[in-house]
Design a protein around this motif. Sequence first.
Motif, PDB file in Angstrom:
ATOM      1  N   ALA A 133      23.233 -30.289  62.353  1.00 33.67           N
ATOM      2  CA  ALA A 133      22.032 -29.527  62.075  1.00 33.67           C
ATOM      3  C   ALA A 133      22.214 -28.119  62.256  1.00 33.67           C
ATOM      4  N   ARG A 134      23.170 -27.601  63.114  1.00 32.89           N
ATOM      5  CA  ARG A 134      23.687 -26.300  63.127  1.00 32.89           C
ATOM      6  C   ARG A 134      24.054 -26.060  61.796  1.00 32.89           C
ATOM      7  N   VAL A 135      25.119 -26.745  61.269  1.00 31.13           N
ATOM      8  CA  VAL A 135      25.659 -26.274  59.956  1.00 31.13           C
ATOM      9  C   VAL A 135      24.758 -26.129  59.023  1.00 31.13           C
ATOM     10  N   GLN A 136      23.607 -26.899  59.007  1.00 33.16           N
ATOM     11  CA  GLN A 136      22.754 -26.819  58.069  1.00 33.16           C
ATOM     12  C   GLN A 136      22.013 -25.610  58.185  1.00 33.16           C
ATOM     13  N   ALA A 137      21.618 -25.389  59.326  1.00 34.48           N
ATOM     14  CA  ALA A 137      21.263 -23.839  59.218  1.00 34.48           C
ATOM     15  C   ALA A 137      22.017 -22.797  59.000  1.00 34.48           C
ATOM     16  N   ILE A 138      23.158 -22.975  59.132  1.00 37.01           N
ATOM     17  CA  ILE A 138      24.050 -22.034  58.711  1.00 37.01           C
ATOM     18  C   ILE A 138      24.117 -21.949  56.932  1.00 37.01           C
ATOM     19  N   VAL A 139      24.136 -23.188  56.575  1.00 35.49           N
ATOM     20  CA  VAL A 139      23.988 -23.221  55.098  1.00 35.49           C
ATOM     21  C   VAL A 139      22.719 -22.674  54.585  1.00 35.49           C
ATOM     22  N   ALA A 140      21.555 -22.844  55.185  1.00 38.53           N
ATOM     23  CA  ALA A 140      20.383 -22.002  54.730  1.00 38.53           C
ATOM     24  C   ALA A 140      20.404 -20.760  54.980  1.00 38.53           C
ATOM     25  N   GLU A 141      21.272 -20.320  55.900  1.00 40.01           N
ATOM     26  CA  GLU A 141      21.067 -18.912  56.411  1.00 40.01           C
ATOM     27  C   GLU A 141      22.156 -18.229  55.091  1.00 40.01           C
ATOM     28  N   ARG A 142      23.208 -19.052  54.583  1.00 35.48           N
ATOM     29  CA  ARG A 142      24.063 -18.388  53.755  1.00 35.48           C
ATOM     30  C   ARG A 142      23.223 -18.133  52.442  1.00 35.48           C
ATOM     31  N   GLU A 143      22.434 -19.023  51.956  1.00 35.26           N
ATOM     32  CA  GLU A 143      21.545 -18.856  50.599  1.00 35.26           C
ATOM     33  C   GLU A 143      20.581 -17.530  50.908  1.00 35.26           C
ATOM     34  N   ARG A 144      20.168 -17.381  52.235  1.00 36.57           N
ATOM     35  CA  ARG A 144      19.352 -16.330  52.406  1.00 36.57           C
ATOM     36  C   ARG A 144      20.264 -15.025  52.220  1.00 36.57           C
ATOM     37  N   LEU A 145      21.292 -14.757  53.075  1.00 39.76           N
ATOM     38  CA  LEU A 145      22.410 -13.938  53.051  1.00 39.76           C
ATOM     39  C   LEU A 145      22.647 -13.701  51.599  1.00 39.76           C
ATOM     40  N   PHE A 146      23.014 -14.663  50.582  1.00 40.48           N
ATOM     41  CA  PHE A 146      23.397 -14.137  49.548  1.00 40.48           C
ATOM     42  C   PHE A 146      22.373 -13.322  48.583  1.00 40.48           C
ATOM     43  N   GLN A 147      20.999 -13.814  48.877  1.00 39.50           N
ATOM     44  CA  GLN A 147      19.869 -13.220  48.213  1.00 39.50           C
ATOM     45  C   GLN A 147      19.908 -11.835  48.522  1.00 39.50           C
ATOM     46  N   HIS A 148      19.950 -11.619  49.870  1.00 41.13           N
ATOM     47  CA  HIS A 148      19.782 -10.197  50.227  1.00 41.13           C
ATOM     48  C   HIS A 148      21.074  -9.358  49.923  1.00 41.13           C
ATOM     49  N   LEU A 149      22.255  -9.889  49.718  1.00 35.37           N
ATOM     50  CA  LEU A 149      23.606  -9.094  49.445  1.00 35.37           C
ATOM     51  C   LEU A 149      23.403  -8.809  47.790  1.00 35.37           C
ATOM     52  N   ASN A 150      22.570  -9.881  47.139  1.00 39.63           N
ATOM     53  CA  ASN A 150      22.551  -9.452  45.712  1.00 39.63           C
ATOM     54  C   ASN A 150      21.656  -8.269  45.413  1.00 39.63           C
ATOM     55  N   THR A 151      20.735  -7.767  46.517  1.00 36.17           N
ATOM     56  CA  THR A 151      19.674  -6.712  46.121  1.00 36.17           C
ATOM     57  C   THR A 151      20.520  -5.241  46.411  1.00 36.17           C
ATOM     58  N   PHE A 152      21.748  -5.266  46.884  1.00 38.29           N
ATOM     59  CA  PHE A 152      22.610  -4.052  46.835  1.00 38.29           C
ATOM     60  C   PHE A 152      23.293  -3.861  45.396  1.00 38.29           C
ATOM     61  N   PRO A 153      23.046  -2.766  44.812  1.00 37.70           N
ATOM     62  CA  PRO A 153      23.745  -2.700  43.614  1.00 37.70           C
ATOM     63  C   PRO A 153      25.065  -2.495  43.566  1.00 37.70           C
ATOM     64  N   PHE A 154      25.916  -2.114  44.656  1.00 34.60           N
ATOM     65  CA  PHE A 154      27.229  -1.894  44.545  1.00 34.60           C
ATOM     66  C   PHE A 154      28.037  -3.145  45.451  1.00 34.60           C
ATOM     67  N   LEU A 155      27.237  -4.299  45.489  1.00 34.38           N
ATOM     68  CA  LEU A 155      27.796  -5.602  45.964  1.00 34.38           C
ATOM     69  C   LEU A 155      27.572  -6.508  45.061  1.00 34.38           C
ATOM     70  N   THR A 156      28.785  -7.417  44.664  1.00 37.19           N
ATOM     71  CA  THR A 156      28.628  -8.382  44.079  1.00 37.19           C
ATOM     72  C   THR A 156      29.091  -9.837  44.532  1.00 37.19           C
ATOM     73  N   PRO A 157      27.984 -10.560  45.329  1.00 40.91           N
ATOM     74  CA  PRO A 157      28.249 -11.440  46.253  1.00 40.91           C
ATOM     75  C   PRO A 157      28.776 -12.896  45.283  1.00 40.91           C
ATOM     76  N   PHE A 158      29.893 -13.550  45.729  1.00 44.99           N
ATOM     77  CA  PHE A 158      30.296 -15.019  44.985  1.00 44.99           C
ATOM     78  C   PHE A 158      29.645 -16.081  45.554  1.00 44.99           C
ATOM     79  N   PRO A 159      29.365 -16.990  44.651  1.00 47.70           N
ATOM     80  CA  PRO A 159      28.698 -18.037  45.279  1.00 47.70           C
ATOM     81  C   PRO A 159      29.486 -18.980  46.074  1.00 47.70           C
ATOM     82  N   SER A 160      29.144 -19.411  47.304  1.00 47.83           N
ATOM     83  CA  SER A 160      30.036 -20.096  48.248  1.00 47.83           C
ATOM     84  C   SER A 160      29.563 -21.092  48.851  1.00 47.83           C
TER      85      SER A 160
END
Length: 368
Positions: free
Chosen positions: A279-306
């Motif tokens: 259940a914690r792993v699933q929380a981390i996976v959900a957070e990974r997707e939220r983090l990805f979206q946030h990182l994507n909003t910074f023009p100087f960062l290109t996050p890679f799908p993980s």
Amino acid sequence: MMSVLSGLIRPEIADLEAYTPIVPLEVLADRLGLPVAQIVKLDANENPYGPAPAALAALQATATYHIYPDPEQTALRKALADYTGRSAEEILCGAGADELIDLVLRLIISPGDAIIDCPPTFGMYRFDAGICGGRVISIPRRADFSLDLPAIARAAAQGAKAIFLTSPNNPTGNPLPRSELLQILELPLLVVVDEAYIEFAEPEHAPVGASDLLDRYPNLAILRTFSKWAGLAGLRVGYGLFPRWLSEQLWKIKQPYNVSVAAQAAAVASLAVADELRARVQAIVAERERLFQHLNTFPFLTPFPSVANFILCRVEGRDARELKLALERRGVLVRHYQTPLLNGYIRISVGTPAQTDALIAMLAEVTR
Ligand SMILES: Cc1ncc(COP(=O)(O)O)c(C=O)c1O
């Protein structure tokens, strides 16, 4: 006298570059003038939720810390056999997956022998091969971080003894496609698949990874760890699924008491509450997707799908190391590598939602 003494050192060790260990949290907090509790540690892919309560209770309840641990790891291997669906004879536990990497290499590498690694990837394969006097044939990944299969086949034909494949790969976060693994398994070498992060790629059930291929391919070995999904990095416990011809020899060379009483107890207790940890792993996976979206909003960062518990980002238009240091001064730790392949990147571990929020606020601040 000194030259006589330094001549005692094996030349392959004397020439080896020292491994750069991480700065301990307390030391860093002191240096930054911040309380440890205020540090947002997203630099080592640890589990932000820590050990399961049941593992902590098992540590407290264990009464045999004055006795050497079970060298055969009987209870843990039995629990792992149930968990993995494999036989206990195939399982050997180590002080982290790191120890198993070291053991496998010490078993097969004589000075001058070669292994293949596929950078950017985990640095321990290269490091431990170097200790054995081994050569590393590096087959760099393509721009999309996929493997260069023809080059791997050529290196195998030149006599490399083993290949280390990380799935999902650290630091790039991409999984190894099954079709590619099957091609590599046909090559005449030992294929070590390091599945340190596999639980984040398969968060719904006990991971399968490449384990269903063990019966078909005697040249396959799989490494896993309790450091990431089970939050036990500080206790040092991992395991391998090995074909018998390999495990028989590994048992001969492993230190008898390699996994401590504490680590064995906590790992067994963790497996008993695997659902809770998932259940914690699933929380981390959900957070990974939220983090990805946030990182994507910074023009100087290109996050890679993980599919792991970290995200690699390319940093453009500013210096990646400077960015890491600016975050560090504000108490947010991310990973930067001083290697040519990764100089312009940072890797960010997935933390709690509050840690993501702190990271994003600091990223906005340092780049305002
Ligand atoms: C790919 C990979 N393998 C193995 C390890 C080491 O795991 P352990 O803590 O079990 O030694 C790590 C740790 O970061 C890793 O990234």
